[in-house]
Design a protein around this motif. Structure first.
Motif, PDB file in Angstrom:
ATOM      1  N   PRO A   1      40.811  34.040  24.171  1.00  0.00           N
ATOM      2  CA  PRO A   1      39.431  34.180  23.703  1.00  0.00           C
ATOM      3  C   PRO A   1      38.456  34.497  24.833  1.00  0.00           C
ATOM      4  O   PRO A   1      37.395  35.087  24.602  1.00  0.00           O
ATOM      5  N   SER A   2      38.818  34.110  26.063  1.00  0.00           N
ATOM      6  CA  SER A   2      37.947  34.351  27.225  1.00  0.00           C
ATOM      7  C   SER A   2      38.533  35.425  28.138  1.00  0.00           C
ATOM      8  O   SER A   2      38.333  35.382  29.357  1.00  0.00           O
ATOM      9  N   TRP A   3      39.234  36.379  27.564  1.00  0.00           N
ATOM     10  CA  TRP A   3      39.976  37.356  28.366  1.00  0.00           C
ATOM     11  C   TRP A   3      39.084  38.113  29.351  1.00  0.00           C
ATOM     12  O   TRP A   3      39.454  38.285  30.519  1.00  0.00           O
ATOM     13  N   ASP A   4      37.925  38.569  28.932  1.00  0.00           N
ATOM     14  CA  ASP A   4      37.060  39.341  29.828  1.00  0.00           C
ATOM     15  C   ASP A   4      36.663  38.513  31.046  1.00  0.00           C
ATOM     16  O   ASP A   4      36.687  38.996  32.185  1.00  0.00           O
ATOM     17  N   ARG A   5      36.311  37.285  30.801  1.00  0.00           N
ATOM     18  CA  ARG A   5      35.929  36.415  31.916  1.00  0.00           C
ATOM     19  C   ARG A   5      37.123  36.165  32.841  1.00  0.00           C
ATOM     20  O   ARG A   5      37.000  36.240  34.073  1.00  0.00           O
ATOM     21  N   LEU A   6      38.276  35.874  32.254  1.00  0.00           N
ATOM     22  CA  LEU A   6      39.468  35.593  33.050  1.00  0.00           C
ATOM     23  C   LEU A   6      39.860  36.812  33.885  1.00  0.00           C
ATOM     24  O   LEU A   6      40.229  36.683  35.059  1.00  0.00           O
ATOM     25  N   THR A   7      39.786  37.976  33.289  1.00  0.00           N
ATOM     26  CA  THR A   7      40.145  39.203  34.010  1.00  0.00           C
ATOM     27  C   THR A   7      39.201  39.447  35.181  1.00  0.00           C
ATOM     28  O   THR A   7      39.631  39.806  36.286  1.00  0.00           O
ATOM     29  N   THR A   8      37.925  39.212  34.947  1.00  0.00           N
ATOM     30  CA  THR A   8      36.941  39.377  36.022  1.00  0.00           C
ATOM     31  C   THR A   8      37.252  38.444  37.197  1.00  0.00           C
ATOM     32  O   THR A   8      37.249  38.858  38.367  1.00  0.00           O
ATOM     33  N   GLN A   9      37.535  37.185  36.885  1.00  0.00           N
ATOM     34  CA  GLN A   9      37.820  36.215  37.957  1.00  0.00           C
ATOM     35  C   GLN A   9      39.140  36.522  38.640  1.00  0.00           C
ATOM     36  O   GLN A   9      39.271  36.353  39.863  1.00  0.00           O
ATOM     37  N   ALA A  10      40.126  36.966  37.875  1.00  0.00           N
ATOM     38  CA  ALA A  10      41.433  37.285  38.464  1.00  0.00           C
ATOM     39  C   ALA A  10      41.321  38.471  39.413  1.00  0.00           C
ATOM     40  O   ALA A  10      41.989  38.514  40.453  1.00  0.00           O
ATOM     41  N   GLN A  11      40.471  39.423  39.056  1.00  0.00           N
ATOM     42  CA  GLN A  11      40.286  40.577  39.941  1.00  0.00           C
ATOM     43  C   GLN A  11      39.569  40.175  41.236  1.00  0.00           C
ATOM     44  O   GLN A  11      39.903  40.649  42.317  1.00  0.00           O
ATOM     45  N   LYS A  12      38.608  39.266  41.125  1.00  0.00           N
ATOM     46  CA  LYS A  12      37.951  38.746  42.325  1.00  0.00           C
ATOM     47  C   LYS A  12      38.941  37.965  43.191  1.00  0.00           C
ATOM     48  O   LYS A  12      38.883  38.013  44.430  1.00  0.00           O
ATOM     49  N   ALA A  13      39.849  37.243  42.515  1.00  0.00           N
ATOM     50  CA  ALA A  13      40.781  36.363  43.223  1.00  0.00           C
ATOM     51  C   ALA A  13      41.851  37.127  43.979  1.00  0.00           C
ATOM     52  O   ALA A  13      42.529  36.553  44.842  1.00  0.00           O
ATOM     53  N   ARG A  14      42.018  38.408  43.708  1.00  0.00           N
ATOM     54  CA  ARG A  14      43.031  39.173  44.441  1.00  0.00           C
ATOM     55  C   ARG A  14      42.730  39.148  45.942  1.00  0.00           C
ATOM     56  O   ARG A  14      43.647  39.026  46.775  1.00  0.00           O
ATOM     57  N   ASP A  15      41.479  39.256  46.291  1.00  0.00           N
ATOM     58  CA  ASP A  15      41.093  39.207  47.703  1.00  0.00           C
ATOM     59  C   ASP A  15      40.575  37.840  48.116  1.00  0.00           C
ATOM     60  O   ASP A  15      40.552  37.515  49.316  1.00  0.00           O
ATOM     61  N   ASN A  16      40.160  37.047  47.130  1.00  0.00           N
ATOM     62  CA  ASN A  16      39.598  35.725  47.421  1.00  0.00           C
ATOM     63  C   ASN A  16      40.130  34.731  46.392  1.00  0.00           C
ATOM     64  O   ASN A  16      39.488  34.484  45.365  1.00  0.00           O
ATOM     65  N   PRO A  17      41.338  34.156  46.626  1.00  0.00           N
ATOM     66  CA  PRO A  17      41.950  33.276  45.633  1.00  0.00           C
ATOM     67  C   PRO A  17      41.045  32.158  45.137  1.00  0.00           C
ATOM     68  O   PRO A  17      41.131  31.744  43.979  1.00  0.00           O
TER      69      PRO A  17
END
Length: 490
Positions: free
Chosen positions: A427-443
């Motif tokens: 249900p929160s896919w957009d938010r999760l995807t945004t954070q996961a993309q940020k986390a690639r360089d900054n876990p």
């Protein structure tokens, strides 16, 4: 081919059919959330009881609160509310037709639902509305009274939209008429599901009238329960298998494993069916059983889900056949999960894990990895994060659980190892995807979701382990990260 209906039941010989006369059944239960699990679990137990000649005043009336529930209602109405349940193990397959549901109220017709709930014949209201349906704040695991759905029901109490608003309205009608409250019984995989349900109903009531909330707490029973049966979603695969193997045309059959378990607190002031006669365990305290199940089985599902999803594995039994995935499951369970699960009466936790592994490996079930990956934002805070937090507080290693969380993060990036796009699965896919993309360089960006991670996000040992695991996934890939963890090199 026999199309399932009341009229065709006598012609069906390939499946067990009800031994009871459905016309003699009278309703005793309203159930919210008529999905596959409910029809493979609660409905099957009731069917078994009815077949003994008992409990015929405990038939089910279905109720839905989402627009999408109407599709299920239409399919079941077209076959007189009957369901074919196919129980499958590696070397066996059997079918039964259950007839315990005798009506299904139209979603959105709040007046009809409230009228049914106010009927003195209804003595239990049960729910399978998924882990995400209880308006729980992920980090605190407490009821969120600010949710827009709850605010709407508080302001429109004469025509509520949520299951809890409808339940509360039904209880108020009964109180006004001098009718004993029904018991509210959650059948969802949530720790303390009875308490959680009480908090939702009383929490909504508090927004309307504090005295009403107090009455709910003192007058309405909310027994805790642990439920278990692996039940995948229905697709054309299952419909075709049913037609080919059993010659039955069912618009929405249910496939499941043979195993099932139901442990309940015996707290039903308005009465209950004699389910102990068909295998339900009634115990003084459900907590040890649910703790075991949620952490070992559901936590185990979460453990295998994301590495398998990233490696493009489709079925759960195929994941268990992959040596890295199955070894990852066993190591995380035996070294990190089981050591912080309290003892359970008459149960060996390591034998329970072995049972779970055998169940996951069942090739007939057809359970999908995508189903296990669904709704991580609601499932991780219940199945994984509490175990990791227990280990942090005990100053114990959390590498495996940190890797589970890192794998979830990597999955939410939105592509598998092969580059295939992962379609939205939360249900929160957009938010999760945004954070996961940020986390690639900054876990650490992933752990900024403190509404999910709570105090775990502040635990330096977990943050360090998570960072190392996620960096390994991005640098070396899922397979290499699993190999490193299994060799104690992560």
């Amino acid at each position: 081919m026999t199309k399932l209906s009341a009229a065709t039941l006598p012609a069906i010989t390939s499946a067990a059919v009800p031994h009871y006369t459905r016309a003699d059944l009278t309703p005793g239960i309203v159930h919210f959330g008529v999905g596959n699990f409910h029809r493979a679990h609660q409905a099957v137990y009731l069917d078994a009881l009815f077949n003994t000649g008992e409990g015929h005043d405990w038939a089910l009336i279905g109720a839905g609160v989402r627009d999408t529930d109407e599709a299920m209602r239409q399919k079941l109405m077209g076959q007189d509310w009957l369901t074919t349940v196919v129980e499958q193990e590696a070397d066996t397959s059997s079918a039964r037709i259950t007839g315990v549901m005798i009506d299904y109220l139209k979603p959105g017709d709040s007046a009809a639902v409230i009228a049914a709930l106010a009927d003195p014949a209804i003595r239990i209201v049960s729910l399978t509305i998924t882990e995400g349906g209880y308006y729980i704040d992920p980090a605190s695991q407490k009821f969120d009274p600010t949710h827009p759905d709850i605010a709407y029901d508080a302001a429109n109490f004469d025509a509520p939209k949520t299951a809890f608003g409808l339940i509360l309205a039904g209880l108020v009608k009964r109180r006004e008429a001098g009718i004993q409250p029904f018991t509210v019984m959650s059948c969802d995989n949530i720790p303390g599901n009875g308490h959680v349900t009480e908090n939702a109903v009383a929490g909504l009531a508090a927004l309307i009238d504090p005295a009403l909330a107090e009455w709910v707490k003192t007058s309405v029973a909310f027994p805790n329960g642990m439920v278990d049966r692996i039940t995948p979603a229905t697709s054309d695969r299952e419909r075709t298998l049913l037609a080919d193997r059993f010659g039955i045309e069912d618009a929405w059959p249910v496939f499941c494993e043979n195993f099932k378990q139901w442990v309940l607190e015996d707290n039903f002031p308005a009465g209950r069916p004699a389910l102990e006669k068909v295998g339900v365990q009634f115990v003084p305290d459900v907590a040890p059983y649910e703790h075991m199940k949620i952490r070992i089985l559901n936590g185990g599902h979460a453990t295998i889900a994301y590495p398998a999803g990233l490696m493009d594995i489709h079925f759960v039994h195929e994941a268990m056949e992959h040596p890295l995935v199955s070894a990852f499951l066993r190591k995380v369970e035996t070294e990190e999960i089981i050591p912080v699960v309290p003892p359970v009466p008459d149960t060996d936790l390591h034998e329970y894990l072995s049972l779970c592994e055998r169940r996951f490996a069942n090739p007939k079930i057809g359970d999908t990895i995508r189903r296990l990956c669904l709704d991580g934002s609601n499932r991780q805070p219940k199945f994984i994060i509490p175990t990791a937090l227990d280990r942090v507080r005990a100053n114990q290693m959390q590498t495996g659980l940190a890797l589970v969380s890192a794998l979830w993060c990597r999955y939410c990036y939105g592509t598998t190892e092969s580059g295939a796009v992962i379609e939205p699965n939360d249900p929160s896919w957009d938010r999760l995807t945004t954070q996961a993309q940020k986390a690639r360089d900054n876990p650490a960006a992933w752990l900024e979701m403190t509404d999910i991670y709570g105090d775990l996000a502040k635990a330096s040992a977990f943050v360090a382990a998570f960072t190392k695991c996620l960096n390994s996934l991005w640098s070396n890939g899922t397979k290499a990260a699993l190999e490193a963890y299994l060799a104690d090199r992560l």
